[in-house]
Design a protein around this motif. Sequence first.
Motif, PDB file in Angstrom:
ATOM      1  N   PHE A   1      10.015  14.213  43.095  1.00 26.88           N
ATOM      2  CA  PHE A   1      11.491  14.722  42.550  1.00 26.88           C
ATOM      3  C   PHE A   1      11.370  14.957  41.121  1.00 26.88           C
ATOM      4  O   PHE A   1      12.047  15.731  40.505  1.00 26.88           O
ATOM      5  CB  PHE A   1      12.532  13.628  42.771  1.00 26.88           C
ATOM      6  CG  PHE A   1      13.995  14.005  42.464  1.00 26.88           C
ATOM      7  CD1 PHE A   1      14.559  14.876  43.403  1.00 26.88           C
ATOM      8  CD2 PHE A   1      14.526  13.644  41.450  1.00 26.88           C
ATOM      9  CE1 PHE A   1      16.103  15.422  43.093  1.00 26.88           C
ATOM     10  CE2 PHE A   1      15.874  13.936  41.115  1.00 26.88           C
ATOM     11  CZ  PHE A   1      16.626  14.983  41.857  1.00 26.88           C
TER      12      PHE A   1
ATOM     13  N   ASP B   1       7.619  10.545  41.968  1.00 23.69           N
ATOM     14  CA  ASP B   1       7.084  11.697  41.316  1.00 23.69           C
ATOM     15  C   ASP B   1       7.403  12.964  41.806  1.00 23.69           C
ATOM     16  O   ASP B   1       7.443  13.641  40.992  1.00 23.69           O
ATOM     17  CB  ASP B   1       5.358  11.320  41.198  1.00 23.69           C
ATOM     18  CG  ASP B   1       5.017  10.286  40.459  1.00 23.69           C
ATOM     19  OD1 ASP B   1       5.767   9.862  39.622  1.00 23.69           O
ATOM     20  OD2 ASP B   1       3.760   9.929  40.667  1.00 23.69           O
TER      21      ASP B   1
ATOM     22  N   LEU C   1      20.561   7.023  42.550  1.00 25.90           N
ATOM     23  CA  LEU C   1      19.191   7.629  42.911  1.00 25.90           C
ATOM     24  C   LEU C   1      17.896   7.282  42.124  1.00 25.90           C
ATOM     25  O   LEU C   1      17.167   7.297  42.472  1.00 25.90           O
ATOM     26  CB  LEU C   1      19.458   9.121  43.225  1.00 25.90           C
ATOM     27  CG  LEU C   1      20.417   9.814  44.285  1.00 25.90           C
ATOM     28  CD1 LEU C   1      20.772  11.148  44.185  1.00 25.90           C
ATOM     29  CD2 LEU C   1      19.677   9.555  45.790  1.00 25.90           C
ATOM     30  N   VAL C   2      18.250   7.167  40.854  1.00 29.25           N
ATOM     31  CA  VAL C   2      17.387   6.929  39.694  1.00 29.25           C
ATOM     32  C   VAL C   2      16.472   5.925  40.167  1.00 29.25           C
ATOM     33  O   VAL C   2      15.141   6.104  40.165  1.00 29.25           O
ATOM     34  CB  VAL C   2      18.004   6.663  38.336  1.00 29.25           C
ATOM     35  CG1 VAL C   2      16.916   6.366  37.344  1.00 29.25           C
ATOM     36  CG2 VAL C   2      18.828   7.905  37.785  1.00 29.25           C
ATOM     37  N   ASP C   3      16.870   4.986  40.815  1.00 28.16           N
ATOM     38  CA  ASP C   3      16.049   3.514  41.212  1.00 28.16           C
ATOM     39  C   ASP C   3      15.244   4.129  42.235  1.00 28.16           C
ATOM     40  O   ASP C   3      14.025   3.401  42.156  1.00 28.16           O
ATOM     41  CB  ASP C   3      17.047   2.591  41.761  1.00 28.16           C
ATOM     42  CG  ASP C   3      17.588   1.933  40.638  1.00 28.16           C
ATOM     43  OD1 ASP C   3      17.515   1.965  39.744  1.00 28.16           O
ATOM     44  OD2 ASP C   3      18.778   1.451  41.095  1.00 28.16           O
ATOM     45  N   TYR C   4      15.057   5.175  42.990  1.00 24.34           N
ATOM     46  CA  TYR C   4      14.376   5.414  44.072  1.00 24.34           C
ATOM     47  C   TYR C   4      13.417   6.688  43.825  1.00 24.34           C
ATOM     48  O   TYR C   4      12.848   6.817  44.695  1.00 24.34           O
ATOM     49  CB  TYR C   4      15.334   5.308  45.521  1.00 24.34           C
ATOM     50  CG  TYR C   4      15.895   4.210  45.666  1.00 24.34           C
ATOM     51  CD1 TYR C   4      15.432   3.112  46.108  1.00 24.34           C
ATOM     52  CD2 TYR C   4      17.296   4.037  45.399  1.00 24.34           C
ATOM     53  CE1 TYR C   4      16.343   2.024  46.158  1.00 24.34           C
ATOM     54  CE2 TYR C   4      18.078   3.037  45.598  1.00 24.34           C
ATOM     55  CZ  TYR C   4      17.434   2.076  46.092  1.00 24.34           C
ATOM     56  OH  TYR C   4      18.131   0.791  45.866  1.00 24.34           O
ATOM     57  N   THR C   5      13.790   7.139  42.651  1.00 27.10           N
ATOM     58  CA  THR C   5      12.838   8.576  42.495  1.00 27.10           C
ATOM     59  C   THR C   5      11.424   8.452  42.391  1.00 27.10           C
ATOM     60  O   THR C   5      11.074   7.606  41.466  1.00 27.10           O
ATOM     61  CB  THR C   5      13.601   9.256  41.125  1.00 27.10           C
ATOM     62  OG1 THR C   5      15.050   9.315  41.337  1.00 27.10           O
ATOM     63  CG2 THR C   5      12.987  10.378  40.756  1.00 27.10           C
TER      64      THR C   5
ATOM     65  N   GLU D   1      23.833   8.729  40.282  1.00 28.39           N
ATOM     66  CA  GLU D   1      23.075   8.058  39.482  1.00 28.39           C
ATOM     67  C   GLU D   1      22.235   6.963  40.030  1.00 28.39           C
ATOM     68  O   GLU D   1      21.057   6.535  39.721  1.00 28.39           O
ATOM     69  CB  GLU D   1      23.901   7.255  38.112  1.00 28.39           C
ATOM     70  CG  GLU D   1      24.425   8.223  37.280  1.00 28.39           C
ATOM     71  CD  GLU D   1      24.914   7.840  36.073  1.00 28.39           C
ATOM     72  OE1 GLU D   1      24.405   6.696  35.498  1.00 28.39           O
ATOM     73  OE2 GLU D   1      26.053   8.278  35.470  1.00 28.39           O
TER      74      GLU D   1
END
Lengths: 281, 281
Positions: free
Chosen positions: A214, A212, A206-210, A204
């Motif tokens: 991805f 466009d 990863l959400v912070d760094y996602t 989860e």
Amino acid sequence: MNKDKTFAIVGLGLLGGSYAKGLKEAGYKVYGIARRQETIDYALEHSYIDEGSTDTKLVEKADVVILCLYPSIMIDWLEANKQYLKDGAIVSDISGVKASVVKPIQDILEGQNNEFISTHPMAGKESSGIEYANTEMFLTANFIIVPTEENTQHAIDVMWEVAEILKFHHISILSIQEHDRMIGFLSQLTHVIAVSLMNTHDDEKLVDYTGDSFRDLTRIAKINENMWSELFLFNKEILLEEITSFQESLQDFKDTLENEDTNKMKELFIQSTSRRKKFDK
Amino acid sequence: MNKDKTFAIVGLGLLGGSYAKGLKEAGYKVYGIARRQETIDYALEHSYIDEGSTDTKLVEKADVVILCLYPSIMIDWLEANKQYLKDGAIVSDISGVKASVVKPIQDILEGQNNEFISTHPMAGKESSGIEYANTEMFLTANFIIVPTEENTQHAIDVMWEVAEILKFHHISILSIQEHDRMIGFLSQLTHVIAVSLMNTHDDEKLVDYTGDSFRDLTRIAKINENMWSELFLFNKEILLEEITSFQESLQDFKDTLENEDTNKMKELFIQSTSRRKKFDK
């Protein structure tokens, strides 16, 4: 098309509801058949249909019957209700796979004066149900007519007109084989990839760094599990072949990286760039 | 940050040009260094810099030097020009991979009074070159500071402020390992997938039937072959691991389809749907 022509929409989900809405707005008489009375009530309240019923016998009033049901249900439905079809009525569908459904349905109707002409409206949304019905999604969508050698030009013309009435962006004709191969690659394989990518990690943070890229790649990983599992199984052999082709392409790239073959890697990038440019709108 | 602070941007491409523009607009003195005089001229004409030169010695005037060069060039550039750095100047970068560049650069600067603090602005566009410079792309982008144990809090604070001046959407700190792993999965693997999908078939007829899902999935298959081949090779081991993880997830899906294990397929769809929802903006 003669405005006296009457339509029956069997199954008032997202697409069935949208078909009813579009045909009714264009001035045609539309009958709606659904399993649940509340769906009928919703369609009547919103003037998507002129008359509706949970009783399948209503289908006898229609010149054109469009089955807006899941593939597996559709075949059973027609087997159980074919005797109600009006003499000379044309029957069509909206299903996303063809080889597994068209021939069985044409066989069911053999011996009676009803022609089944298969079509695939390439429209849809993440959400399902008549509450999401809208005709705007047709404006940018492809409508594909998938005739067999058993179909008449008349039936093809009727469905071409239906697509025009619903204001589909682009109408074309493909054979069953062309259709299922194209869908296997463009639609089904892309969903397999998005789902598999989303299932690769559970992190989860990863959400912070996602970014466009991805998000774009995984948007369709949100997927209706009942409909898509059915579509995949109905097109199993072709989809397996498409997955294999993609696996080979991916492995080729991996080998290139492993071998640090910079020149070949650049060639692969140049090729993908040039091919993708053709797909720009 | 004290407005007397001066910046040197080394390499005035898309990102370097945009950095210069943003810092200059915020009222800081900006020096620009580029290989070609016409790039300098462009930057001066558009008031992206106060002073520019193809002579690298200009870097001696700056308190903060930001290297906006490809990773391979960056290391060579610093080796050749480290003697010009102002005493006490902070040096930073923009490169998309870290393990392969940060330690070598910190080693180069060992023994002189200059601190290298690595950062990664996760901003970019399909197009390259100063003509495309803009600061709007920072407004939705992540800025990641990637310190090592050799860095001081002061240097971290300086680059945090730079990110604020440039109005990055989100600023965070990651270790080299966290950064390269995250980039390997979210950015690099997605590009490998898009490129490999685009390279699976060469069939122009498909364009007519392409929907949004295929376009979304392959948008990033248009790719700068020089930059990305370098980024991939600099992060090779991690990217290979990420490709392998994705291959396993894909093979798992394929086996499920092959075995017609409908229940498991639905579970995979439900899992991907639930994970993807967390990534909705």
